[in-house]
Design an enzyme around this catalytic site. Structure first.
Site, mmCIF file in Angstrom:
data_model
loop_
_atom_site.group_PDB
_atom_site.id
_atom_site.type_symbol
_atom_site.label_atom_id
_atom_site.label_comp_id
_atom_site.label_asym_id
_atom_site.label_seq_id
_atom_site.Cartn_x
_atom_site.Cartn_y
_atom_site.Cartn_z
ATOM 1 N N GLY A 40 0.845 -1.197 0.000
ATOM 2 C CA GLY A 40 0.000 0.000 0.000
ATOM 3 C C GLY A 40 0.874 1.238 0.000
ATOM 4 O O GLY A 40 2.102 1.154 0.164
ATOM 5 N N LEU A 41 0.236 2.367 -0.163
ATOM 6 C CA LEU A 41 0.959 3.645 -0.228
ATOM 7 C C LEU A 41 1.716 3.928 1.068
ATOM 8 O O LEU A 41 1.378 3.375 2.119
ATOM 9 C CB LEU A 41 -0.045 4.784 -0.466
ATOM 10 C CG LEU A 41 -0.784 4.796 -1.803
ATOM 11 C CD1 LEU A 41 -1.908 5.832 -1.775
ATOM 12 C CD2 LEU A 41 0.180 5.096 -2.952
ATOM 13 N N SER A 42 2.687 4.814 0.986
ATOM 14 C CA SER A 42 3.350 5.274 2.206
ATOM 15 C C SER A 42 2.286 5.947 3.078
ATOM 16 O O SER A 42 1.474 6.729 2.582
ATOM 17 C CB SER A 42 4.447 6.284 1.851
ATOM 18 O OG SER A 42 5.045 6.774 3.024
ATOM 19 N N GLY A 43 2.258 5.613 4.344
ATOM 20 C CA GLY A 43 1.271 6.191 5.265
ATOM 21 C C GLY A 43 -0.065 5.465 5.284
ATOM 22 O O GLY A 43 -0.984 5.855 6.004
ATOM 23 N N ALA A 44 -0.168 4.383 4.503
ATOM 24 C CA ALA A 44 -1.444 3.646 4.438
ATOM 25 C C ALA A 44 -1.739 2.926 5.754
ATOM 26 O O ALA A 44 -2.899 2.664 6.085
ATOM 27 C CB ALA A 44 -1.411 2.650 3.282
ATOM 28 N N LYS A 46 0.595 0.139 6.807
ATOM 29 C CA LYS A 46 1.171 -1.217 6.707
ATOM 30 C C LYS A 46 1.909 -1.605 7.988
ATOM 31 O O LYS A 46 1.636 -2.649 8.582
ATOM 32 C CB LYS A 46 2.149 -1.302 5.515
ATOM 33 C CG LYS A 46 1.528 -1.000 4.176
ATOM 34 C CD LYS A 46 2.555 -1.035 3.054
ATOM 35 C CE LYS A 46 3.652 -0.003 3.134
ATOM 36 N NZ LYS A 46 3.196 1.405 3.050
ATOM 37 N N SER A 47 2.858 -0.754 8.405
ATOM 38 C CA SER A 47 3.651 -1.066 9.605
ATOM 39 C C SER A 47 2.764 -1.117 10.841
ATOM 40 O O SER A 47 2.930 -1.992 11.696
ATOM 41 C CB SER A 47 4.737 -0.003 9.816
ATOM 42 O OG SER A 47 5.610 0.030 8.722
ATOM 43 N N SER A 114 6.041 -1.809 -1.953
ATOM 44 C CA SER A 114 6.052 -2.748 -3.097
ATOM 45 C C SER A 114 4.993 -2.376 -4.138
ATOM 46 O O SER A 114 4.003 -3.098 -4.318
ATOM 47 C CB SER A 114 5.900 -4.199 -2.631
ATOM 48 O OG SER A 114 4.929 -4.360 -1.632
HETATM 49 N N1 LIG Z 1 -6.369 2.563 10.652
HETATM 50 C C1 LIG Z 1 -5.759 3.704 10.953
HETATM 51 N N2 LIG Z 1 -6.483 4.750 11.379
HETATM 52 C C2 LIG Z 1 -5.893 5.928 11.674
HETATM 53 N N3 LIG Z 1 -4.558 6.159 11.593
HETATM 54 C C3 LIG Z 1 -3.799 5.146 11.194
HETATM 55 C C4 LIG Z 1 -4.345 3.873 10.859
HETATM 56 N N4 LIG Z 1 -3.323 3.063 10.480
HETATM 57 C C5 LIG Z 1 -2.200 3.804 10.570
HETATM 58 N N5 LIG Z 1 -2.479 5.049 11.016
HETATM 59 C C6 LIG Z 1 -1.511 6.139 11.197
HETATM 60 O O1 LIG Z 1 -1.041 6.468 9.897
HETATM 61 C C7 LIG Z 1 0.346 6.781 9.934
HETATM 62 C C8 LIG Z 1 1.091 5.948 8.907
HETATM 63 O O2 LIG Z 1 1.049 4.579 9.292
HETATM 64 P P1 LIG Z 1 2.268 3.598 8.975
HETATM 65 O O3 LIG Z 1 3.552 4.171 9.418
HETATM 66 O O4 LIG Z 1 1.867 2.276 9.537
HETATM 67 O O5 LIG Z 1 2.213 3.557 7.388
HETATM 68 P P2 LIG Z 1 3.064 2.673 6.375
HETATM 69 O O6 LIG Z 1 2.083 2.134 5.394
HETATM 70 O O7 LIG Z 1 3.902 1.708 7.107
HETATM 71 O O8 LIG Z 1 3.942 3.760 5.648
HETATM 72 P P3 LIG Z 1 5.460 3.674 5.055
HETATM 73 O O9 LIG Z 1 5.352 2.945 3.736
HETATM 74 O O10 LIG Z 1 5.864 5.095 4.869
HETATM 75 O O11 LIG Z 1 6.306 2.953 6.054
HETATM 76 C C9 LIG Z 1 0.801 6.578 11.371
HETATM 77 O O12 LIG Z 1 0.875 7.832 12.003
HETATM 78 C C10 LIG Z 1 -0.267 5.710 11.974
HETATM 79 O O13 LIG Z 1 -0.424 5.947 13.348
HETATM 80 MG MG LIG Z 2 6.000 1.448 7.313
#
Ligand SMILES: Nc1ncnc2c1ncn2[C@@H]1O[C@H](COP(=O)(O)OP(=O)(O)OP(=O)(O)O)[C@@H](O)[C@H]1O
Ligand SMILES: [Mg+2]
Length: 206
Positions: A40-44, A46-47, A114
Site C-alpha cells: 500500500g501507499l506510504s502512510g497507508a 502497513k507497519s 512494493s
Molecule cells: N487505521 C488507521 N487509522 C488511523 N490512523 C492510522 C491507521 N493506520 C495507521 N495510522 C496512522 O497512519 C500513519 C502511517 O502509518 P504507517 O507508518 O503504519 O504507514 P506505512 O504504510 O507503514 O507507511 P510507510 O510505507 O511510509 O512505512 C501513522 O501515524 C499511523 O499511526
Molecule cells: Mg511502514
C-alpha cells in the site's frame, strides 16, 4: 527438494534435504507458515497494522517475524538504492528471506510499499501455493497525505523527493489480494480482527 525451490544454474550446487524440515517445524509451532505481504501507499498503515497483528498473534502463542521497510535497508539491503533494478533486487532479497523464515515455520509479516505487481508476483512465485497472502492496505492517497507522519508527501509535493509513489511514481493496486483492507475508515483494531479472521479461515491459525 521442497516445492518452489528453483534449481541452481550450476549443476554442482546441489540441494541437501534435511530431516528436520518445514512440516516438522510448523507442527512444533502449531501453525501453518505463511507470508503476509502488506502492500500500500506510504502512510497507508502497513507497519501499524502488521505490528498490531503481530502483537495479537504473539498473545495467542504464535511464532512470527515482521520484516519492515526501512529497517531492511539498514542491513541486508544497505548497498541498494532506489533505481528500478535496485528496487527489484531489494524485493527479491526480502522475498528470499521471507521464504527462509516461512521454512523455519514462522508466520512472516512484511510491510513494504512494493508498488509494482510484477515484484509482488516475483515473491508469490517463490512460495508454495497458498503460502503467500497479499494484504492490500487500501487507504486513499488524500488520507495518506493528510497523515504524512514522516513529512515525505510534503517533500514530494515540493519536488524535494523524486519518484515518490502516488505522486510522481505509479502504485499498481493488487487485482486479487487475499485480504483487502479498506484501511482509510477503519480502526487498527478492526483491521487486525479482519486479518485474524482470514488466517483462521485459511487454517493458518486455529
Ligand atoms: N487505521 C488507521 N487509522 C488511523 N490512523 C492510522 C491507521 N493506520 C495507521 N495510522 C496512522 O497512519 C500513519 C502511517 O502509518 P504507517 O507508518 O503504519 O504507514 P506505512 O504504510 O507503514 O507507511 P510507510 O510505507 O511510509 O512505512 C501513522 O501515524 C499511523 O499511526
Ligand atoms: Mg511502514
Amino acid at each position: 527438494m521442497t516445492a518452489a525451490v528453483q534449481p541452481h544454474d550450476d549443476e554442482n550446487v546441489v540441494w541437501h534435504s534435511h530431516q528436520t524440515d518445514k512440516a516438522f517445524r510448523a507442527k512444533q509451532k502449531k501453525q501453518k507458515p505463511c507470508v503476509m505481504w502488506f502492500t500500500g501507499l506510504s502512510g497507508a498503515g502497513k507497519s501499524t497494522v502488521a505490528g498490531a497483528l503481530e502483537s495479537r498473534l504473539a498473545e495467542l502463542g504464535h511464532h512470527t517475524y515482521l520484516l519492515d521497510g526501512d529497517n531492511v535497508r539498514h542491513g541486508l539491503c544497505r548497498d541498494l538504492g532506489f533505481s528500478t533494478e535496485d528496487r527489484r533486487e531489494n524485493i527479491r532479497r526480502i522475498g528470499e528471506v521471507a521464504k527462509l523464515m516461512a521454512d523455519a515455520g514462522l508466520i512472516v509479516l512484511s510491510a513494504f510499499i512494493s508498488p509494482h505487481r510484477q515484484e509482488r508476483q516475483l515473491v508469490r512465485d517463490l512460495l508454495p501455493e497458498g503460502e503467500f497472502l497479499e494484504v492490500f492496505v487500501d487507504t486513499p492517497l488524500a488520507e495518506c497525505e493528510k497523515r504524512d507522519p514522516k513529512g515525505l508527501y510534503k517533500k514530494a509535493r515540493a519536488g524535494e523527493i523524486k519518484q515518490f509513489t502516488g505522486i510522481d511514481s505509479e502504485y499498481q493496486a493488487p487485482e486479487l489480494p487475499e485480504i483487502h483492507l479498506q484501511a482509510g475508515e477503519a480502526s487498527v483494531a478492526e483491521l487486525v480482527e479482519l486479518c485474524l479472521e482470514s488466517l483462521k479461515q485459511r487454517q493458518i491459525i486455529r
